[in-house]
Design a protein around this motif. Structure first.
Motif, PDB file in Angstrom:
ATOM      1  N   ARG A 126       0.823  -1.214   0.000  1.00  0.00           N
ATOM      2  CA  ARG A 126       0.000   0.000   0.000  1.00  0.00           C
ATOM      3  C   ARG A 126       0.855   1.261   0.000  1.00  0.00           C
ATOM      4  O   ARG A 126       0.597   2.204  -0.755  1.00  0.00           O
ATOM      5  CB  ARG A 126      -0.939  -0.038   1.208  1.00  0.00           C
ATOM      6  N   ASP A 127       1.883   1.283   0.851  1.00  0.00           N
ATOM      7  CA  ASP A 127       2.735   2.471   0.942  1.00  0.00           C
ATOM      8  C   ASP A 127       3.504   2.713  -0.364  1.00  0.00           C
ATOM      9  O   ASP A 127       3.697   3.861  -0.777  1.00  0.00           O
ATOM     10  CB  ASP A 127       3.729   2.324   2.093  1.00  0.00           C
ATOM     11  N   THR A 128       3.949   1.626  -1.003  1.00  0.00           N
ATOM     12  CA  THR A 128       4.708   1.760  -2.248  1.00  0.00           C
ATOM     13  C   THR A 128       3.832   2.331  -3.358  1.00  0.00           C
ATOM     14  O   THR A 128       4.244   3.228  -4.104  1.00  0.00           O
ATOM     15  CB  THR A 128       5.281   0.401  -2.674  1.00  0.00           C
ATOM     16  N   VAL A 129       2.612   1.828  -3.463  1.00  0.00           N
ATOM     17  CA  VAL A 129       1.705   2.327  -4.503  1.00  0.00           C
ATOM     18  C   VAL A 129       1.324   3.778  -4.240  1.00  0.00           C
ATOM     19  O   VAL A 129       1.287   4.607  -5.155  1.00  0.00           O
ATOM     20  CB  VAL A 129       0.443   1.451  -4.600  1.00  0.00           C
ATOM     21  N   LYS A 130       1.042   4.103  -2.981  1.00  0.00           N
ATOM     22  CA  LYS A 130       0.660   5.476  -2.661  1.00  0.00           C
ATOM     23  C   LYS A 130       1.792   6.454  -2.966  1.00  0.00           C
ATOM     24  O   LYS A 130       1.559   7.553  -3.487  1.00  0.00           O
ATOM     25  CB  LYS A 130       0.249   5.576  -1.198  1.00  0.00           C
ATOM     26  N   ALA A 131       3.028   6.074  -2.641  1.00  0.00           N
ATOM     27  CA  ALA A 131       4.170   6.935  -2.935  1.00  0.00           C
ATOM     28  C   ALA A 131       4.329   7.110  -4.439  1.00  0.00           C
ATOM     29  O   ALA A 131       4.611   8.211  -4.929  1.00  0.00           O
ATOM     30  CB  ALA A 131       5.447   6.344  -2.330  1.00  0.00           C
ATOM     31  N   PHE A 132       4.138   6.034  -5.175  1.00  0.00           N
ATOM     32  CA  PHE A 132       4.219   6.078  -6.637  1.00  0.00           C
ATOM     33  C   PHE A 132       3.130   6.986  -7.207  1.00  0.00           C
ATOM     34  O   PHE A 132       3.380   7.816  -8.089  1.00  0.00           O
ATOM     35  CB  PHE A 132       4.082   4.660  -7.193  1.00  0.00           C
ATOM     36  N   ALA A 133       1.905   6.814  -6.716  1.00  0.00           N
ATOM     37  CA  ALA A 133       0.785   7.620  -7.202  1.00  0.00           C
ATOM     38  C   ALA A 133       1.006   9.101  -6.908  1.00  0.00           C
ATOM     39  O   ALA A 133       0.749   9.969  -7.750  1.00  0.00           O
ATOM     40  CB  ALA A 133      -0.521   7.141  -6.564  1.00  0.00           C
ATOM     41  N   GLU A 134       1.498   9.401  -5.723  1.00  0.00           N
ATOM     42  CA  GLU A 134       1.744  10.789  -5.342  1.00  0.00           C
ATOM     43  C   GLU A 134       2.817  11.411  -6.232  1.00  0.00           C
ATOM     44  O   GLU A 134       2.687  12.551  -6.694  1.00  0.00           O
ATOM     45  CB  GLU A 134       2.184  10.854  -3.880  1.00  0.00           C
ATOM     46  N   ALA A 135       3.886  10.650  -6.510  1.00  0.00           N
ATOM     47  CA  ALA A 135       4.988  11.169  -7.329  1.00  0.00           C
ATOM     48  C   ALA A 135       4.552  11.432  -8.762  1.00  0.00           C
ATOM     49  O   ALA A 135       5.123  12.284  -9.444  1.00  0.00           O
ATOM     50  CB  ALA A 135       6.152  10.186  -7.313  1.00  0.00           C
ATOM     51  N   GLU A 202     -12.868  10.260   4.501  1.00  0.00           N
ATOM     52  CA  GLU A 202     -11.824  11.163   4.955  1.00  0.00           C
ATOM     53  C   GLU A 202     -10.466  10.492   4.798  1.00  0.00           C
ATOM     54  O   GLU A 202     -10.351   9.276   4.781  1.00  0.00           O
ATOM     55  CB  GLU A 202     -12.026  11.503   6.435  1.00  0.00           C
ATOM     56  N   GLN A 203      -9.422  11.297   4.713  1.00  0.00           N
ATOM     57  CA  GLN A 203      -8.078  10.739   4.636  1.00  0.00           C
ATOM     58  C   GLN A 203      -7.839   9.808   5.821  1.00  0.00           C
ATOM     59  O   GLN A 203      -7.249   8.752   5.678  1.00  0.00           O
ATOM     60  CB  GLN A 203      -7.034  11.862   4.638  1.00  0.00           C
ATOM     61  N   LYS A 204      -8.338  10.185   6.994  1.00  0.00           N
ATOM     62  CA  LYS A 204      -8.126   9.333   8.166  1.00  0.00           C
ATOM     63  C   LYS A 204      -8.843   8.003   7.997  1.00  0.00           C
ATOM     64  O   LYS A 204      -8.427   6.992   8.563  1.00  0.00           O
ATOM     65  CB  LYS A 204      -8.602  10.040   9.440  1.00  0.00           C
ATOM     66  N   HIS A 205      -9.948   7.982   7.231  1.00  0.00           N
ATOM     67  CA  HIS A 205     -10.619   6.719   6.933  1.00  0.00           C
ATOM     68  C   HIS A 205      -9.868   5.953   5.855  1.00  0.00           C
ATOM     69  O   HIS A 205      -9.645   4.755   5.979  1.00  0.00           O
ATOM     70  CB  HIS A 205     -12.051   6.978   6.462  1.00  0.00           C
ATOM     71  N   ALA A 206      -9.501   6.650   4.791  1.00  0.00           N
ATOM     72  CA  ALA A 206      -8.850   5.995   3.657  1.00  0.00           C
ATOM     73  C   ALA A 206      -7.553   5.319   4.071  1.00  0.00           C
ATOM     74  O   ALA A 206      -7.149   4.317   3.491  1.00  0.00           O
ATOM     75  CB  ALA A 206      -8.581   7.016   2.556  1.00  0.00           C
ATOM     76  N   GLU A 207      -6.885   5.867   5.072  1.00  0.00           N
ATOM     77  CA  GLU A 207      -5.595   5.327   5.493  1.00  0.00           C
ATOM     78  C   GLU A 207      -5.715   4.273   6.596  1.00  0.00           C
ATOM     79  O   GLU A 207      -4.708   3.790   7.097  1.00  0.00           O
ATOM     80  CB  GLU A 207      -4.695   6.468   5.976  1.00  0.00           C
ATOM     81  N   LYS A 208      -6.931   3.914   6.970  1.00  0.00           N
ATOM     82  CA  LYS A 208      -7.097   2.956   8.062  1.00  0.00           C
ATOM     83  C   LYS A 208      -7.227   1.527   7.534  1.00  0.00           C
ATOM     84  O   LYS A 208      -7.927   1.279   6.548  1.00  0.00           O
ATOM     85  CB  LYS A 208      -8.335   3.304   8.884  1.00  0.00           C
ATOM     86  N   TYR A 209      -6.565   0.613   8.223  1.00  0.00           N
ATOM     87  CA  TYR A 209      -6.633  -0.802   7.877  1.00  0.00           C
ATOM     88  C   TYR A 209      -6.707  -1.578   9.193  1.00  0.00           C
ATOM     89  O   TYR A 209      -5.812  -1.487  10.029  1.00  0.00           O
ATOM     90  CB  TYR A 209      -5.398  -1.221   7.072  1.00  0.00           C
ATOM     91  N   HIS A 210      -7.774  -2.328   9.352  1.00  0.00           N
ATOM     92  CA  HIS A 210      -7.992  -3.038  10.610  1.00  0.00           C
ATOM     93  C   HIS A 210      -7.052  -4.234  10.734  1.00  0.00           C
ATOM     94  O   HIS A 210      -6.341  -4.588   9.780  1.00  0.00           O
ATOM     95  CB  HIS A 210      -9.446  -3.508  10.698  1.00  0.00           C
ATOM     96  N   ASP A 211      -7.043  -4.870  11.898  1.00  0.00           N
ATOM     97  CA  ASP A 211      -6.219  -6.052  12.108  1.00  0.00           C
ATOM     98  C   ASP A 211      -6.544  -7.110  11.058  1.00  0.00           C
ATOM     99  O   ASP A 211      -7.710  -7.384  10.772  1.00  0.00           O
ATOM    100  CB  ASP A 211      -6.471  -6.646  13.502  1.00  0.00           C
TER     101      ASP A 211
END
Length: 264
Positions: A126-135, A202-211
């Motif tokens: 998830r972090d890799t794709v988000k960084a790629f998308a942002e760039a 919200e961004q706080k929702h979009a970035e949440k991932y449960h156990d």
């Protein structure tokens, strides 16, 4: 010249991530069994180091797989690597929570630690794709696991498709609410109905991932076809049905509760 449309191969991507996660769980189970021979304090220190190694190894593998996947899909785009493994401070805090049952006798240590490790394996994708998308000034979509074991919170966020991206894109909560409904030129009042639109997430929702969440994310744009699974449309239908049950402002809590009610 027409740009070729490239399609995301969800089956291959998810199978690869599941494979990496399974290997991580195997190693976690092995070190946990060794920790059972130790006193709680020593076991906790041992597991702090072991979990950090497992996360660095398999989270790194997941990130490399994702980078390769992105490079094949969009070689002309700006490559971007995520920030890397979580900090020692973060992992220490998480392992402290995970190992609490060793001291209290209440809870399942292995289950807790497996949620920590899985969070970082899938989180690396998830972090890799988000960084790629942002760039690359692209948006991204949330895609749920395909086995049907999906919570309502993830369904709502996945149902929106590729709307997430910068903080500006995903920061608002476009609550639908209700509005007065009038008919044609007569202007006759016909009661209240749902406004067009839906919870933006919200961004706080979009970035949440449960156990134990196995949601992944994927970039959208630049000649890339997401080919979102059919279940995404099903989530939209479930969302719409749930919203019809809600009185007053539409919130994430109300929507997920109504979706659970409809499942009964």
């Amino acid at each position: 010249m027409t740009t070729a449309i490239r399609t995301v191969d969800w089956g291959t991507l998810r199978n690869q991530l599941n494979w990496v996660n399974d290997l991580a769980m195997r190693d976690l189970s092995a070190v946990f069994q060794r920790s059972l021979e130790m006193d709680p304090r020593m076991a906790q220190r041992y597991l702090e180091e072991a979990v950090a190694d497992i996360v660095a190894t398999f989270g790194g593998d997941a990130a490399l797989l994702t980078e390769g996947w992105l490079d094949e899909l969009m070689p002309e785009r700006v490559p971007q690597v995520a920030s890397g493994t979580p900090s020692i401070e973060q992992l220490t805090k998480q392992v402290s929570w995970g190992t609490a049952p060793l001291f209290t006798g209440t809870g399942n240590t292995l289950l807790r630690l497996s949620s920590v490790v899985q969070q970082h394996v899938f989180g690396a994708e998830r972090d890799t794709v988000k960084a790629f998308a942002e760039a690359n000034s692209m948006r991204w979509a949330r895609v749920t696991r395909g086995d049907g074991d999906v919570c309502e919170f993830c369904k709502v966020l996945a149902s929106r498709g590729a709307v997430y991206g910068s903080a500006a894109r995903a920061s608002g909560v476009g609550m639908s609410g209700r509005e007065n409904h009038y008919v044609g030129t007569t202007g006759k009042f016909r009661g209240r109905r749902l406004k067009a639109g839906r919870i933006r997430g919200e961004q706080k929702h979009a970035e949440k991932y449960h156990d134990h969440c196995r949601c992944v994310v994927a970039p959208s744009g630049g000649g890339l076809s997401l080919s979102l699974p059919d279940r995404t449309s099903q989530y939209q239908e479930e969302y719409d049905a749930a919203v019809r049950l809600i009185e007053g402002p539409i919130t994430m809590a109300k929507v997920t509760a109504a979706m659970r009610q409809l499942k009964k």
